[in-house]
Design a protein around this motif. Sequence first.
Motif, PDB file in Angstrom:
ATOM      1  N   ALA A   1       0.468   2.522  -7.584  1.00 29.10           N
ATOM      2  CA  ALA A   1      -0.280   3.750  -7.307  1.00 29.10           C
ATOM      3  C   ALA A   1       0.493   4.520  -6.234  1.00 29.10           C
ATOM      4  O   ALA A   1       0.160   4.498  -5.051  1.00 29.10           O
ATOM      5  CB  ALA A   1      -1.691   3.431  -6.847  1.00 29.10           C
ATOM      6  N   GLN A   2       1.546   5.202  -6.685  1.00 32.61           N
ATOM      7  CA  GLN A   2       2.513   5.802  -5.765  1.00 32.61           C
ATOM      8  C   GLN A   2       1.951   6.985  -4.990  1.00 32.61           C
ATOM      9  O   GLN A   2       2.381   7.256  -3.870  1.00 32.61           O
ATOM     10  CB  GLN A   2       3.750   6.246  -6.554  1.00 32.61           C
ATOM     11  N   SER A   3       1.028   7.723  -5.577  1.00 31.02           N
ATOM     12  CA  SER A   3       0.526   8.913  -4.893  1.00 31.02           C
ATOM     13  C   SER A   3      -0.914   9.180  -5.276  1.00 31.02           C
ATOM     14  O   SER A   3      -1.366   8.837  -6.370  1.00 31.02           O
ATOM     15  CB  SER A   3       1.397  10.135  -5.221  1.00 31.02           C
ATOM     16  N   LEU A   4      -1.652   9.791  -4.353  1.00 33.46           N
ATOM     17  CA  LEU A   4      -3.024  10.215  -4.575  1.00 33.46           C
ATOM     18  C   LEU A   4      -3.136  11.689  -4.208  1.00 33.46           C
ATOM     19  O   LEU A   4      -2.571  12.127  -3.204  1.00 33.46           O
ATOM     20  CB  LEU A   4      -3.996   9.398  -3.713  1.00 33.46           C
ATOM     21  N   ALA A   5      -3.856  12.434  -5.013  1.00 34.69           N
ATOM     22  CA  ALA A   5      -4.015  13.863  -4.737  1.00 34.69           C
ATOM     23  C   ALA A   5      -5.433  14.281  -5.089  1.00 34.69           C
ATOM     24  O   ALA A   5      -6.044  13.744  -6.026  1.00 34.69           O
ATOM     25  CB  ALA A   5      -3.000  14.696  -5.527  1.00 34.69           C
TER      26      ALA A   5
ATOM     27  N   VAL B   1       0.868  -1.172   0.000  1.00 31.56           N
ATOM     28  CA  VAL B   1       0.000   0.000   0.000  1.00 31.56           C
ATOM     29  C   VAL B   1       0.904   1.222   0.000  1.00 31.56           C
ATOM     30  O   VAL B   1       1.689   1.418   0.921  1.00 31.56           O
ATOM     31  CB  VAL B   1      -0.932   0.026   1.228  1.00 31.56           C
ATOM     32  N   TYR B   2       0.802   2.036  -1.046  1.00 34.14           N
ATOM     33  CA  TYR B   2       1.726   3.154  -1.221  1.00 34.14           C
ATOM     34  C   TYR B   2       1.148   4.508  -0.812  1.00 34.14           C
ATOM     35  O   TYR B   2       1.900   5.416  -0.480  1.00 34.14           O
ATOM     36  CB  TYR B   2       2.158   3.248  -2.686  1.00 34.14           C
ATOM     37  N   SER B   3      -0.162   4.663  -0.893  1.00 41.17           N
ATOM     38  CA  SER B   3      -0.706   6.006  -0.749  1.00 41.17           C
ATOM     39  C   SER B   3      -2.098   5.976  -0.138  1.00 41.17           C
ATOM     40  O   SER B   3      -2.832   4.991  -0.248  1.00 41.17           O
ATOM     41  CB  SER B   3      -0.755   6.690  -2.125  1.00 41.17           C
ATOM     42  N   PHE B   4      -2.443   7.103   0.517  1.00 42.49           N
ATOM     43  CA  PHE B   4      -3.763   7.286   1.111  1.00 42.49           C
ATOM     44  C   PHE B   4      -4.303   8.662   0.735  1.00 42.49           C
ATOM     45  O   PHE B   4      -3.537   9.613   0.528  1.00 42.49           O
ATOM     46  CB  PHE B   4      -3.696   7.209   2.638  1.00 42.49           C
ATOM     47  N   LEU B   5      -5.618   8.778   0.701  1.00 43.67           N
ATOM     48  CA  LEU B   5      -6.279  10.058   0.476  1.00 43.67           C
ATOM     49  C   LEU B   5      -7.656  10.019   1.122  1.00 43.67           C
ATOM     50  O   LEU B   5      -8.409   9.053   0.949  1.00 43.67           O
ATOM     51  CB  LEU B   5      -6.423  10.337  -1.030  1.00 43.67           C
TER      52      LEU B   5
ATOM     53  N   PRO C   1      -6.808   0.708 -13.033  1.00 42.12           N
ATOM     54  CA  PRO C   1      -6.087   1.285 -14.173  1.00 42.12           C
ATOM     55  C   PRO C   1      -6.090   0.359 -15.376  1.00 42.12           C
ATOM     56  O   PRO C   1      -6.387  -0.825 -15.265  1.00 42.12           O
ATOM     57  CB  PRO C   1      -4.667   1.449 -13.626  1.00 42.12           C
ATOM     58  N   PRO C   2      -5.752   0.889 -16.558  1.00 40.15           N
ATOM     59  CA  PRO C   2      -5.632   0.038 -17.747  1.00 40.15           C
ATOM     60  C   PRO C   2      -4.569  -1.036 -17.534  1.00 40.15           C
ATOM     61  O   PRO C   2      -3.635  -0.870 -16.754  1.00 40.15           O
ATOM     62  CB  PRO C   2      -5.202   1.024 -18.846  1.00 40.15           C
TER      63      PRO C   2
ATOM     64  N   PHE D   1      -6.562  12.496  -8.425  1.00 44.03           N
ATOM     65  CA  PHE D   1      -5.497  12.212  -9.377  1.00 44.03           C
ATOM     66  C   PHE D   1      -4.590  11.135  -8.784  1.00 44.03           C
ATOM     67  O   PHE D   1      -4.287  11.158  -7.590  1.00 44.03           O
ATOM     68  CB  PHE D   1      -4.690  13.488  -9.680  1.00 44.03           C
ATOM     69  N   VAL D   2      -4.147  10.208  -9.633  1.00 50.76           N
ATOM     70  CA  VAL D   2      -3.295   9.100  -9.198  1.00 50.76           C
ATOM     71  C   VAL D   2      -1.954   9.213  -9.899  1.00 50.76           C
ATOM     72  O   VAL D   2      -1.898   9.299 -11.145  1.00 50.76           O
ATOM     73  CB  VAL D   2      -3.946   7.749  -9.527  1.00 50.76           C
ATOM     74  N   GLY D   3      -0.875   9.226  -9.118  1.00 48.51           N
ATOM     75  CA  GLY D   3       0.463   9.168  -9.687  1.00 48.51           C
ATOM     76  C   GLY D   3       0.865   7.707  -9.835  1.00 48.51           C
ATOM     77  O   GLY D   3       1.105   7.020  -8.847  1.00 48.51           O
ATOM     78  N   MET D   4       0.893   7.215 -11.080  1.00 56.50           N
ATOM     79  CA  MET D   4       1.081   5.780 -11.342  1.00 56.50           C
ATOM     80  C   MET D   4       2.481   5.518 -11.886  1.00 56.50           C
ATOM     81  O   MET D   4       2.960   6.209 -12.784  1.00 56.50           O
ATOM     82  CB  MET D   4       0.041   5.302 -12.340  1.00 56.50           C
ATOM     83  N   TYR D   5       3.148   4.518 -11.305  1.00 52.43           N
ATOM     84  CA  TYR D   5       4.464   4.111 -11.792  1.00 52.43           C
ATOM     85  C   TYR D   5       4.332   2.780 -12.493  1.00 52.43           C
ATOM     86  O   TYR D   5       3.734   1.860 -11.937  1.00 52.43           O
ATOM     87  CB  TYR D   5       5.441   4.003 -10.595  1.00 52.43           C
TER      88      TYR D   5
END
Length: 332
Positions: free
Chosen positions: A317-321, A255-259, A291-292, A328-332
């Motif tokens: 899913a490295q980051s959520l904003a 689990v990488y991120s929370f929002l 995600p796709p 918005f999802v920062g995806m790696y």
Amino acid sequence: MMRLLICVLVLPLLLGGWAKSPWTMTADFGHDTGQNLGTLVEFLDAKGDVVCGAGFAASTQTRAIAAGRTLEFFCRTNGVPTIEDLGPVSPQTWRPMLAPWRDTVVELSTGFRKVGAEWLRDERFERRLLTQDVAGHLLSVGYTPDDKSTEVTADGRTILNIGSRARGALYYRGHLYVATVDHTLTVCRWRPGDTACRDARIIPHEPVGTVYAMIGYGDDVYFGVQVVGSRPEQLMRLRAGRIEVIYSNPPAAQVYSFLIRGDEILFGDFPRGEIRALNPATGAIRLAGDPPDAEVKLFFPKRAYGRDWTFDRYREAQSLALAGGRVFVGMY
């Protein structure tokens, strides 16, 4: 005592246009203890969709926490977002770890601060795991020069030392939470002006694993654990001094991120890159975003996770904003 004056200038007019309509609202949040302030006001259209709003985002990821005192106003438009290249931070910064800091952004691995069009060296932010503005004080969690232990500072003064490396950290409701590589959670009390983090206690968590992100909601603290063993991913909750597993989802591994959005906590994982929503009141968890498919398949051998896992997609899913009322999802 913290007071905030808000003036919203854009409201829909019943005659089919838009007009400026100034009004004010005063909010009293009490002393700054790292609490999540949330939404202040929203305006809905005839369908019930949010078109304008104001509030404070609450999100966390591996190394950054959204600035809880940054007030965001927004009104949705049909325009296309503008993306601007801010350029490289420095030749030594190969994987930028960005975090909001007051009216700018900072880079937490090599220690730089964005000033105008330039990135300027700022040692306060070098090798940091957490930077948080608490009532105008810089609360920071970082690594010692030997890279083997953790140092917590407030305005550059050490308030706590921990004998192992931190992986996750959070300041919430007057308490500092630091998760370390020895699978323990250190909790202590600190308020602005204190010279030390008081009443420190160590809470082991089982199953053991690496903590990447943490977030507070109500009286509880939530964090994800990457578990080495047969149950790779665990969502944990600290409640009344006890840590409990509230969700397990093999073969997801981290689990990488929370929002926080409304009355739910969103969390993003690896390797599926899925976004799930937790209802803290009921404990129900639903799939909120998928995600796709990725083009890469990934195989983890038994020695890594207790059994062989083959993943048909690879996403982190490295980051959520939360911006403009959208996730918005920062995806790696």
